[in-house]
Design a protein around this motif. Structure first.
Motif, mmCIF file in Angstrom:
data_model
loop_
_atom_site.group_PDB
_atom_site.id
_atom_site.type_symbol
_atom_site.label_atom_id
_atom_site.label_comp_id
_atom_site.label_asym_id
_atom_site.label_seq_id
_atom_site.Cartn_x
_atom_site.Cartn_y
_atom_site.Cartn_z
ATOM 1 N N ASP A 122 -7.924 -2.516 -6.303
ATOM 2 C CA ASP A 122 -8.398 -1.551 -5.460
ATOM 3 C C ASP A 122 -9.532 -0.606 -6.142
ATOM 4 O OD1 ASP A 122 -7.445 -3.049 -3.258
ATOM 5 O OD2 ASP A 122 -6.001 -1.302 -2.791
ATOM 6 N N ASN A 123 -8.930 0.091 -7.054
ATOM 7 C CA ASN A 123 -9.821 0.993 -7.982
ATOM 8 C C ASN A 123 -11.189 0.481 -8.469
ATOM 9 O OD1 ASN A 123 -9.406 3.221 -10.441
ATOM 10 N ND2 ASN A 123 -10.454 3.493 -8.793
ATOM 11 N N LYS A 159 -2.333 -4.063 -7.173
ATOM 12 C CA LYS A 159 -3.179 -3.813 -5.966
ATOM 13 C C LYS A 159 -3.706 -2.351 -6.273
ATOM 14 C CE LYS A 159 -3.828 -3.841 -1.090
ATOM 15 N NZ LYS A 159 -5.111 -3.742 -1.182
ATOM 16 N N ALA A 160 -3.049 -1.599 -6.750
ATOM 17 C CA ALA A 160 -3.830 -0.202 -6.954
ATOM 18 C C ALA A 160 -5.057 -0.349 -8.048
ATOM 19 C CB ALA A 160 -2.857 0.814 -7.533
ATOM 20 N N SER A 211 2.543 1.426 -3.385
ATOM 21 C CA SER A 211 1.481 1.995 -4.294
ATOM 22 C C SER A 211 1.358 3.658 -4.285
ATOM 23 C CB SER A 211 0.140 1.294 -4.284
ATOM 24 O OG SER A 211 -0.754 1.738 -5.033
ATOM 25 N N ARG A 212 1.145 3.909 -2.938
ATOM 26 C CA ARG A 212 1.028 5.500 -2.936
ATOM 27 C C ARG A 212 2.318 6.096 -3.170
ATOM 28 N NH1 ARG A 212 2.608 8.518 0.901
ATOM 29 N NH2 ARG A 212 3.024 6.766 2.329
ATOM 30 N N ARG A 247 3.223 6.407 -7.118
ATOM 31 C CA ARG A 247 2.306 7.386 -7.752
ATOM 32 C C ARG A 247 2.443 8.716 -7.447
ATOM 33 N NH1 ARG A 247 -3.647 5.020 -6.709
ATOM 34 N NH2 ARG A 247 -2.621 3.787 -4.907
ATOM 35 N N ALA A 301 0.729 -1.263 -0.081
ATOM 36 C CA ALA A 301 -0.075 -0.069 0.025
ATOM 37 C C ALA A 301 0.682 1.248 0.133
ATOM 38 C CB ALA A 301 -0.896 0.131 1.335
ATOM 39 N N THR A 337 -3.339 8.750 -4.344
ATOM 40 C CA THR A 337 -4.275 8.045 -3.993
ATOM 41 C C THR A 337 -5.459 8.194 -5.164
ATOM 42 O OG1 THR A 337 -5.569 9.721 -2.548
ATOM 43 C CG2 THR A 337 -4.388 8.225 -1.364
ATOM 44 N N PRO A 353 -4.641 4.822 -10.641
ATOM 45 C CA PRO A 353 -3.377 4.098 -10.979
ATOM 46 C C PRO A 353 -2.660 4.196 -12.290
ATOM 47 C CG PRO A 353 -5.330 2.596 -10.536
ATOM 48 C CD PRO A 353 -5.716 3.823 -10.291
#
Length: 190
Positions: free
Chosen positions: A69-70, A65-66, A21-22, A25, A18, A106, A109
């Motif tokens: 999740d999206n 994962k991004a 990913s943040r 980005r 997580a 956030t 992605p």
């Protein structure tokens, strides 16, 4: 020194993914090192290699994962909004917002990873799969791809021009263009 339980190790791995990913980005994959990711969640760099084979493996997992999740959030939005058309309109409003523009960590992605993946082809399969799935949520086939390309292109240009009057003009123009396309039957929502 105490050993970490399997549950703790799994939770730590999820936190690493997580955070990566943040950060990827927000700052870009080349700028963010393993030490940066681990420090951001209060773990040491040494623990990284017990969980991941390499930074490239983390990048793929963080991107996947991004996107997942999206997509999960968009499917939930269909139910919350009372149908796909209402969810699509809600997405347009939030996607082309100043808040989304100013918070890439956030955000989308596809936009967040686009520049890095263009330069680092080893991550393209993961990225392409995510793009295809999110475009498919919008609409089937070319209509979904075209709409998603407009969303991503619009937010990238708005971010690149942030701080100028052109940025908000891009957000408004892209929103209007995608909304017009939806009103004329493209993308085919539903």
């Amino acid at each position: 020194m105490s050993r970490v339980s399997q549950a703790e190790a799994k939770a730590n791995r999820e936190r690493v993914v997580a955070a990566a990913s943040r950060l990827f980005r927000e700052e870009g994959m080349a700028k963010v090192g393993i030490a940066d990711v681990m420090k951001s969640i209060g773990l040491t760099q040494g623990g990284f290699y017990k969980q991941f084979a390499s930074k490239a493996a983390l990048v793929d997992e963080a991107a996947a994962k991004a996107f997942a999740d999206n997509l999960h959030d968009l499917v939930a939005l269909d139910h919350e909004a009372g149908g796909h058309q209402a969810a699509w309109q809600s997405l347009l409003d939030s996607y082309f917002s100043v808040e989304h523009r100013d918070n890439p960590g956030t955000g989308c992605p596809a936009a967040g990873f686009a520049g890095d993946v263009a330069r680092e082809p080893e991550h393209r399969e993961t990225y392409a799969k995510g793009v295809q799935e999110l475009a498919g949520w919008i609409a089937p086939g070319d209509a979904g791809l075209a709409a998603y390309a407009t969303l991503v292109g619009g937010i990238l240009l708005a971010r690149a021009t942030a701080g100028t009057p052109l940025s908000e003009q891009i957000l408004q123009a892209a929103h209007a263009a995608v909304a017009r396309a939806a009103d004329s039957g493209q993308p085919e929502t539903g």
